[in-house]
Design a protein around this motif. Sequence first.
Motif, PDB file in Angstrom:
ATOM      1  N   SER A   1      -5.576   4.022   3.902  1.00 15.36           N
ATOM      2  CA  SER A   1      -4.697   3.476   3.102  1.00 15.36           C
ATOM      3  C   SER A   1      -5.352   3.299   1.605  1.00 15.36           C
ATOM      4  CB  SER A   1      -4.239   1.862   3.386  1.00 15.36           C
ATOM      5  OG  SER A   1      -3.823   1.090   2.612  1.00 15.36           O
TER       6      SER A   1
ATOM      7  N   GLU B   1       3.633   0.753   2.057  1.00 18.18           N
ATOM      8  CA  GLU B   1       3.829   0.147   3.352  1.00 18.18           C
ATOM      9  C   GLU B   1       4.748  -0.849   3.622  1.00 18.18           C
ATOM     10  OE1 GLU B   1      -0.143  -1.730   3.861  1.00 18.18           O
ATOM     11  OE2 GLU B   1      -1.206   0.027   3.542  1.00 18.18           O
TER      12      GLU B   1
ATOM     13  N   ARG C   1      -4.277   2.983   7.236  1.00 11.76           N
ATOM     14  CA  ARG C   1      -2.831   2.937   7.226  1.00 11.76           C
ATOM     15  C   ARG C   1      -2.135   2.126   8.399  1.00 11.76           C
ATOM     16  NH1 ARG C   1       0.730   7.568   5.461  1.00 11.76           N
ATOM     17  NH2 ARG C   1       2.335   5.892   4.977  1.00 11.76           N
ATOM     18  N   PRO C   2      -1.404   1.383   8.325  1.00  9.40           N
ATOM     19  CA  PRO C   2      -0.848   0.694   9.794  1.00  9.40           C
ATOM     20  C   PRO C   2      -0.350   1.705  10.809  1.00  9.40           C
ATOM     21  CG  PRO C   2       0.150  -0.397   8.079  1.00  9.40           C
ATOM     22  CD  PRO C   2      -0.512   0.915   7.407  1.00  9.40           C
TER      23      PRO C   2
ATOM     24  N   GLU D   1       8.330  -2.024   5.061  1.00  8.42           N
ATOM     25  CA  GLU D   1       9.086  -1.345   5.972  1.00  8.42           C
ATOM     26  C   GLU D   1      10.714  -1.304   5.586  1.00  8.42           C
ATOM     27  OE1 GLU D   1       9.447  -5.269   9.161  1.00  8.42           O
ATOM     28  OE2 GLU D   1       8.096  -3.443   9.529  1.00  8.42           O
TER      29      GLU D   1
END
Lengths: 584, 584
Positions: free
Chosen positions: B491, B312, B514-515, B314
């Motif tokens: 996730s 996750e 998950r985002p 970035e």
Amino acid sequence: MEARTYPEFSTHYPLLLTTFMKRPVSLYPDQVGVVYRNHLSGDYARFTWKQWHRRTSQLAHALQATLGVKAGSPGEPGDRIGTMALNTHRHLELYYAVPCIGATLHPINVRLAPEHVIYTINHAQDKVIFVDDTVLPLLEAIYDRIKDTVETFVYMSDRPGLPDTRIAGMVSYESLLADQPDEFDWPYLHEDTNATLCYTTGTTGQPKGATFTHRQLYLMTLHIMAMPGITNIPGHDIAAGLGVKPGENAVPLLNTPMFHIHGWGAPFLHVFSAQKIVLPGAFTVQGFCELVEREKVTSVGIVPTVAAMLLEYEDLPKYDLSSLERIGVGGGALPLGLKTKLERMMPGFRVSSGYGMTETAPTTIVSFVKKHMVGWERQRLDEVMVKTGLPVPGLEVRVVDEEGQPVPHDDRTVGEILIRGPWVTERYFREPERSAEAWQGGWFHTGDIAKIDADGYIVIADRLKDVIRSGAEMVPTVLLENLISMADFVSEAMVVGVPDPVWGEKPLALVSLRPGHQACAQDVIDFLVEHGVATGKITRWMLPRLVAITRDIPKTSVGKYNKKAVRDQLDRYLAIATNVSSDA
Amino acid sequence: MEARTYPEFSTHYPLLLTTFMKRPVSLYPDQVGVVYRNHLSGDYARFTWKQWHRRTSQLAHALQATLGVKAGSPGEPGDRIGTMALNTHRHLELYYAVPCIGATLHPINVRLAPEHVIYTINHAQDKVIFVDDTVLPLLEAIYDRIKDTVETFVYMSDRPGLPDTRIAGMVSYESLLADQPDEFDWPYLHEDTNATLCYTTGTTGQPKGATFTHRQLYLMTLHIMAMPGITNIPGHDIAAGLGVKPGENAVPLLNTPMFHIHGWGAPFLHVFSAQKIVLPGAFTVQGFCELVEREKVTSVGIVPTVAAMLLEYEDLPKYDLSSLERIGVGGGALPLGLKTKLERMMPGFRVSSGYGMTETAPTTIVSFVKKHMVGWERQRLDEVMVKTGLPVPGLEVRVVDEEGQPVPHDDRTVGEILIRGPWVTERYFREPERSAEAWQGGWFHTGDIAKIDADGYIVIADRLKDVIRSGAEMVPTVLLENLISMADFVSEAMVVGVPDPVWGEKPLALVSLRPGHQACAQDVIDFLVEHGVATGKITRWMLPRLVAITRDIPKTSVGKYNKKAVRDQLDRYLAIATNVSSDA
């Protein structure tokens, strides 16, 4: 024995050969694990791990129930079981069944002089002897001298029945196994129970029986298996130096006789690694090549003499030996010339070096590349790999001068190698004085001398008793032998000291020529001057004063140069030697 | 102690962590061996092996001479030395100096609940505690409850001086070392001397202190190092499963906290292997990526939670992580979905699986490919590698039903995992009853349940206490968790049993997204029906009856799912859960 509980299986979980034996049968019961080729008939026998383990279990029953073999305890060896056997599946069965019931395996070195064979059997007090059909003539020859010691003789053969023999009450191996149960409840022995008894070759007096426990053999094997974990360059790693290829898919050929210091550990290492094991009976060049080709052998450990025999085998190019990735050479220093010739002849051949002795079970020093050498050129790496090597992790090795002080790492000063660690023999069987003498000061004294270079590589210089003391200097004969063997015309070279009224000793070189080559004594000296003195590898005063060109270079039963035999018959060798000069 | 002689250094040559410590300094004294990055300041410290060994020697002197630390003997642990420390060079110094003088290292798990930290310090009776600056607030918070037990607190920081603290008589680590001699005559201890004390996380009552001797830690390390020796496919071998790359040129990142079961053995394995060791202080995703890029890290062991955090992050694509060849995931079952996502995101990432627990030091089961699988396609191999694995060679592992009989290898029947072998803890510190209970019948009872497939692969099904008993059947929650986590939108997923008047228990799934993804409870069930029920991996009656979409999935201090926390606050989770049906 299964009834033992907490805490005996935790801190004190015993390190036993039994653990090795159980692993392949539990992982790969139905895969072929053991392949044996009879070196006389060329016949093959193949066993899955389950079949091999079943036979080993039957053997264990037979040893206990039929032959009355008793187990030992720490410090008190069980009954000794002698083997007079080549590298067969039966010998591999004995290698596990005997120690895993708590008895002591005594692999008899059938290449010793008969007097020494007789001595070791009587000294070991072997209760039973297992004998191969091909070794029976030797047994018959010595029978009268050992028959009061040995209770039972067991005959091992690929053909059924018993031979016509004067040996009383002989039983056949296969009939012994035939009616036994095929499962055995292997005991959880104490790890300090004696497992094997291996006699030295006795070049200085009667052979000595080095004893090894389960724990010692387990730890030697495990440390060797850990060595790929410190690999720096594939093919130049510490495992390659032993002729060991890691991985369950490796196919090792057990070429080193199993009566010779645990076959360099192969019967333990390859079983625990669950590798298919190829057994050649006795070594023959033709059998070696056929097995490599048919079984896709990947790895083998050999002595320099075998390497030399392969090199001279005229049919060699007819075989596909391309599966052979790793060849370790031990049991004698590896001449760089021999290495170079072998690699030239067989692409894929990567040989390296190592050191060990009966008392060290044997593996102690192996050549491998250090991390900062990664990226070096091939030739420079080769010069590293031909050095005897670095200590196997877990062992302490020192090279000390006559005052017991470590020698400087100057690649020049020589001293005696001292070793201690988890798999060095504790004691010679029934020899407390010789045991104490070897272990003075808490270190095992090898009697071998070596030097150390700046990178820590140990190079065996000589046997302590073989060093030539010329004037105030020591001439390392192995260095001279290595240099001479690099000459294209040379097959093998041995250097010994000859008494000299002025210098104390002077070097005599015995040199055998490769087939089809011609050379005289002076050619040897000229080569040494050009490639040794001129390059700074030796000094002029190290040059041999006498050179004999001869095919008659005596060897011990295990293929090492027998310098004692030369000294014992010195006149004979001096008669064929030429006085040489380096000023010519 | 050097005065010991024959025969103590032969059969009984002690297996000591001291041997590991001595190896790199003797091979590579002037090469950088230890790299530490402060996770707050980003500053680096580098030590050659000689420098690290000198500091460790100074620490040994300080422990003995300044702090009065006493050595133990077999069965009688020496003084306990607590560490409240992250992964720093100082912690690595403590890892050797303390056991190698014969004292006991107690790495305190600073992520435990404070009550448990207090309990372990008082239960261990720590004489000295070494504390990192970043952990000082925790120590201050519990100080009043442990100050009667602990005699001395030593403060470890990258900045000089002492903090303003109410802790009495605190001394600084660096000043403690400053005036000590830089050579130490390491004793040859008895190998059964206690070396470490590691407490369990105490999810079922007070933490238990598992004790380990030098011998046990030596043998665990050596057996792991031997595992590359049974490699079948590079990258699918048993060492890869641990995130271990063999070879002195490997660069391991010690990501697993060293207070967590010996950092999975890394401090022992990598020192004996003479590899450059990279220490990150505490884990941060940014620090992880920077260290991999700058130090060319080759290998690391992580827990699934860390894998999820990396996934996750970035900024991940900004770093060059191409040196990373091997990632082992342990400390929790590895969801196949997470594995697939990681491999997709980072080419070169090869993850696999393993199993261990505090009491097993911890490594016991590791995924690797068997020899007949060589040549299989990548996907089929992946399905093997995601299984928990096969026993490490040298260990005995059984999966038994409630009558103690081994379960069939049918990939379906579950039973409890029993283990025995050379590195399973013998006893809990000062807990004879709990020790005897764990060791009933001569086997260590793990409390974990598993099934076995036809190839012998063990698959952890659940914690014994976490299995859902629904009707007459057992629902393995980990299987459900693995399946759910394969959904793109998921996730993490945790499944626990909820009391039910009809079925006894029924499954509740907690799912985090998950985002950037949206999903509802029914989407989870639909996914399970399509990818689980329809493919035969689960039966319809195993489907969760309740699903909660939430970011609040409780974890233990070591990142495992904390199912006990959910059961303790069940009403809170039921309040956010949705009743679902598989018939929709």
